[in-house]
Design an enzyme around this catalytic site. Sequence first.
Site, PDB file in Angstrom:
ATOM      1  CG  ASP A  15      -2.077   0.937   1.130  1.00 48.24           C
ATOM      2  OD1 ASP A  15      -2.270   1.526   0.044  1.00 48.24           O
ATOM      3  OD2 ASP A  15      -2.805   1.102   2.126  1.00 48.24           O
ATOM      4  CG  HIS A  32       0.289   1.652  -9.404  1.00 45.07           C
ATOM      5  ND1 HIS A  32      -0.014   1.385  -8.081  1.00 45.07           N
ATOM      6  CD2 HIS A  32      -0.785   2.338  -9.899  1.00 45.07           C
ATOM      7  CE1 HIS A  32      -1.221   1.885  -7.803  1.00 45.07           C
ATOM      8  NE2 HIS A  32      -1.693   2.465  -8.888  1.00 45.07           N
ATOM      9  CD  GLU A  62     -12.939  -4.622  -2.049  1.00 47.45           C
ATOM     10  OE1 GLU A  62     -11.771  -5.031  -2.271  1.00 47.45           O
ATOM     11  OE2 GLU A  62     -13.814  -5.325  -1.482  1.00 47.45           O
ATOM     12  CD1 TRP A  64     -12.403  -5.797 -10.077  1.00 48.27           C
ATOM     13  CD2 TRP A  64     -11.505  -5.026 -11.971  1.00 48.27           C
ATOM     14  NE1 TRP A  64     -11.723  -6.838 -10.677  1.00 48.27           N
ATOM     15  CE2 TRP A  64     -11.170  -6.394 -11.843  1.00 48.27           C
ATOM     16  CE3 TRP A  64     -11.047  -4.332 -13.092  1.00 48.27           C
ATOM     17  CZ2 TRP A  64     -10.396  -7.077 -12.783  1.00 48.27           C
ATOM     18  CZ3 TRP A  64     -10.276  -5.014 -14.035  1.00 48.27           C
ATOM     19  CH2 TRP A  64      -9.956  -6.353 -13.875  1.00 48.27           C
ATOM     20  CG  LEU A 126       8.945 -17.438  -2.925  1.00 46.81           C
ATOM     21  CD1 LEU A 126       8.631 -17.457  -1.429  1.00 46.81           C
ATOM     22  CD2 LEU A 126       9.494 -16.062  -3.333  1.00 46.81           C
TER      23      LEU A 126
END
Length: 243
Positions: A15, A32, A62, A64, A126
């Site tokens: 975030d 981003h 959410e 979208w 991983l």
Amino acid sequence: MGEQKVPRHVAVIMDGNGRWAKKAGLNRIFGHKAGTRAVKDTVEICGEIGIKYLTLYAFSTENWSRPSDEVSSLMSLLVEQIIKETPNLDKNNVALKAIGDLSSFPENVADKLNQAIRFTSKNTGLTLTLALSYSSRWEIMEAVRKIAKKAAAGEIKPEDIGEKFLEQYLTTFGMPDPELIIRTSGEQRLSNFLLWQAAYSEFYFTPVLWPDFRKKDFLDAIEEYRNRERRFGKTSEQIGQKS
Ligand code: FPP
């Protein structure tokens, strides 16, 4: 990290990309883009210290409802990163997975993602899971729907439904629950992420914005997790505190 125990599964709510961009006077999409460096660092450090599962909340149901240019830029970024990073993931023995409603994604994004998932599926290091168009309530609802269908068809009885049974219908089936959930940017919420799986997770919140998150920040979270673990099995007297 030596002999000390690391969590098997760490999940991260990435975030703060938008706020990072705003601070730099840039469009949100640059936040981003800058966040992809933090994704890379986090995947690398997990490999280096032997974490087996890393789950990243990359796009929520959410999300979208964000402006359409931001959504389409995020989709392009995702495809670009998948194409660019898959050989690297493969070289590092990382198996890519995705959880979420992939049917809601543009076909080219879902295709590229599925190709990368198949390409890395034999890897044993991983497991990197991207939560995409994911929300916990959606996941639980889908599970309930599938179970209800079976019950209606007479294939199962209500008494057959226990925790282990229900878990088979969750998107995370086969993975251990996350021992540690990290959220960046100072927000202290779960935001519809892994609600069922987080029943016993430790939470770690940091004010660092996701694009600034580096290996050192991840290691700080692991250290904090270990300190909490060390306190667990002991009485408060044993660790020198009054109860
Ligand atoms: C949250 O920041 C972040 C997202 C919604 C997207 C996360 C995506 C990436 C880091 C891009 C690449 C991902 C992969 C897996 C290659 P925000 O926009 O909610 O920030 P804000 O709260 O400051 O507005």
